[in-house]
Design an enzyme around this catalytic site. Structure first.
Site, short mmCIF file in Angstrom:
data_model
loop_
_atom_site.label_atom_id
_atom_site.label_comp_id
_atom_site.label_asym_id
_atom_site.label_seq_id
_atom_site.Cartn_x
_atom_site.Cartn_y
_atom_site.Cartn_z
N TYR A 103 85.59 42.48 46.99
CA TYR A 103 85.27 43.40 48.38
C TYR A 103 86.18 45.09 48.02
CZ TYR A 103 85.22 45.21 52.93
OH TYR A 103 85.31 46.08 54.19
N GLU A 191 81.17 51.02 52.22
CA GLU A 191 81.68 49.47 51.82
C GLU A 191 80.69 48.83 50.78
OE1 GLU A 191 82.52 45.97 54.80
OE2 GLU A 191 80.48 45.71 53.94
#
Ligand code: GDP
Ligand code: MN
Length: 390
Positions: A103, A191
């Protein structure tokens, strides 16, 4: 403005971040042909393009081994509803083999007053659970905007996460690209989840979320053009055509609020909520509204399903109270299905405005915001009483 995944990936491409090869579909016919024409190899991933997270868990990310499976999935997913939003486009991409899912994101941290990098070696669909159950696996490091992404930032992420020093150059490259995108495109969030880690250590963005600061959109014509593809409530689009900001608040309420400033709107919603009155929508007029624009604004909010009471608070500076009152009168005259309007105004031409409201059936003036809330509350209980009596 939150971009769709394929739009975020277009930006990733511009900033040199690797993304899987893909094609966007907006019709059911010719899906297999379009995928072949784009030169994609099977297996492929079919992904619903909606601006919400957790599509995978909601069935919006599916795998197809061959053209037959692809056609079946496209038929089921396109134009279906995912988490309450209609799927109008699908992104089909080559399936990436992943040795690990990381992530990586950068968000504008208002407390820190800086961009914040968030990294985890345990990325993918369970990142929220990881955050809850194993917060140590999620690293945060601020970036000093005067310095940018420094070597020590990446060093810190690599050593703290234990991913192995061999990943340092690729992670640095990815983070620097994402940071340039974040700053140059005025993002609130950029993101990548997951970052696909290949067996050979190459990194690719398998998913992308980008949220651009609305106030900066005017200097990014290409991003502004991306809004065309977004599904938004029709009243939001209608309001924008008049440069109004229409904010859907709750599906339940009968009350709409309107003002020429969002701080006032929030105060109105707070005071109504304290009386347990739910607000359905809020409309920010911005500055300098004329009677014709006010008429449109009143028409738009009153066409919100379930709304029959409108509370308006105006501070009349450049916006004149008489123009506001005249706009309200015109809108009600044109037909509003028995809706009631409570108007509180202060400032330029207040007396003329109040006089117009005074002779407008279905409209009443309030001396202040608290009095306005009380009148709204009384109106609601009176009409609820009438309903019960029927
Ligand atoms: P989200 O659920 O909206 O975040 O959608 P994602 O694009 O992140 O997909 C959800 C999950 O599906 C990912 O976390 C992966 O586990 C899996 N997935 C998506 N694309 C691929 C792919 O190309 N290859 C593999 N192996 N898994 C994928
Ligand atoms: Mn994802």
């Amino acid at each position: 403005m939150k971009l769709l995944e394929y739009q975020a990936k277009e930006l990733f491409d511009q900033y040199g971040l690797a993304t899987p090869k893909g094609v966007v579909l907006s019709s059911r016919e010719g899906a297999a042909e379009a995928v072949a024409a784009a030169g994609l190899d099977y297996p492929v991933v079919v992904k619903a393009q909606v601006q919400v997270g957790g599509r995978g868990k909601a069935g919006g990310v599916r795998f197809a081994q061959n053209p037959e499976e692809l056609a079946e999935i496209v038929g089921a997913l396109l134009f279906s509803s995912l988490k309450g939003i209609q799927v109008r486009q699908l992104l089909v991409v080559e399936k990436v083999e992943m040795a690990a899912e990381w992530y990586l994101s950068i968000l504008l941290d208002r407390d820190a007053g800086m961009p914040m990098v968030i990294f985890s070696p345990c990325g993918g669909v369970d990142i929220e659970e990881t955050a809850r159950e194993n917060p140590g696996a999620i690293l945060k490091v601020p970036v000093n905007p005067l310095v940018g992404v420094a070597d020590y930032t990446v060093q810190y992420l690599v050593s703290k996460s234990g991913i192995g020093g061999e990943h340092l150059p690729a992670l640095k490259n990815l983070l620097c690209g994402l940071y340039r995108l974040f700053t140059q495109r005025d993002c609130l969030l950029a993101e990548i989840n997951p970052v696909a880690v290949g067996k050979d250590g190459t990194l690719a963005a398998v998913d992308g979320k980008v949220d651009v600061d609305d106030s900066a959109l005017q200097r990014h014509a290409d991003l502004l053009a991306m809004r065309e593809a977004h599904s938004e409530p029709p009243l939001v689009t209608q309001a924008r055509a008049f440069r109004f900001l229409y904010i859907p608040v709750g599906a339940e309420g009968r009350v709409a609020v309107m003002s020429n400033g969002s701080g006032m709107l929030m105060s109105m919603i707070d005071l109504l909520s304290k009386k347990e009155i739910s607000v359905a929508c809020a409309l920010d007029l911005g500055g300098g509204a004329t009677k014709d624009r006010i008429r449109e604004a009143v028409r738009i909010v009153l066409s919100t399903p379930g709304v029959d009471t409108l509370f308006i608070c105006i501070f009349g500076g450049i916006t004149r109270c008489d123009e506001v009152a005249e706009g309200v009168r015109l809108a009600l005259e044109e037909g509003s299905g028995g809706s009631k309007v409570v108007v509180r105004m202060e400032g330029t031409n207040k007396e003329v405005g109040q006089e117009i409201i005074g002779r407008t059936p279905q409209a009443v003036s309030a001396g202040g915001i608290v009095e306005g809330v009380r009148i709204v509350s009384e109106m609601l209980s009176a009409s609820a009483g009438r309903r019960d009596a029927k």
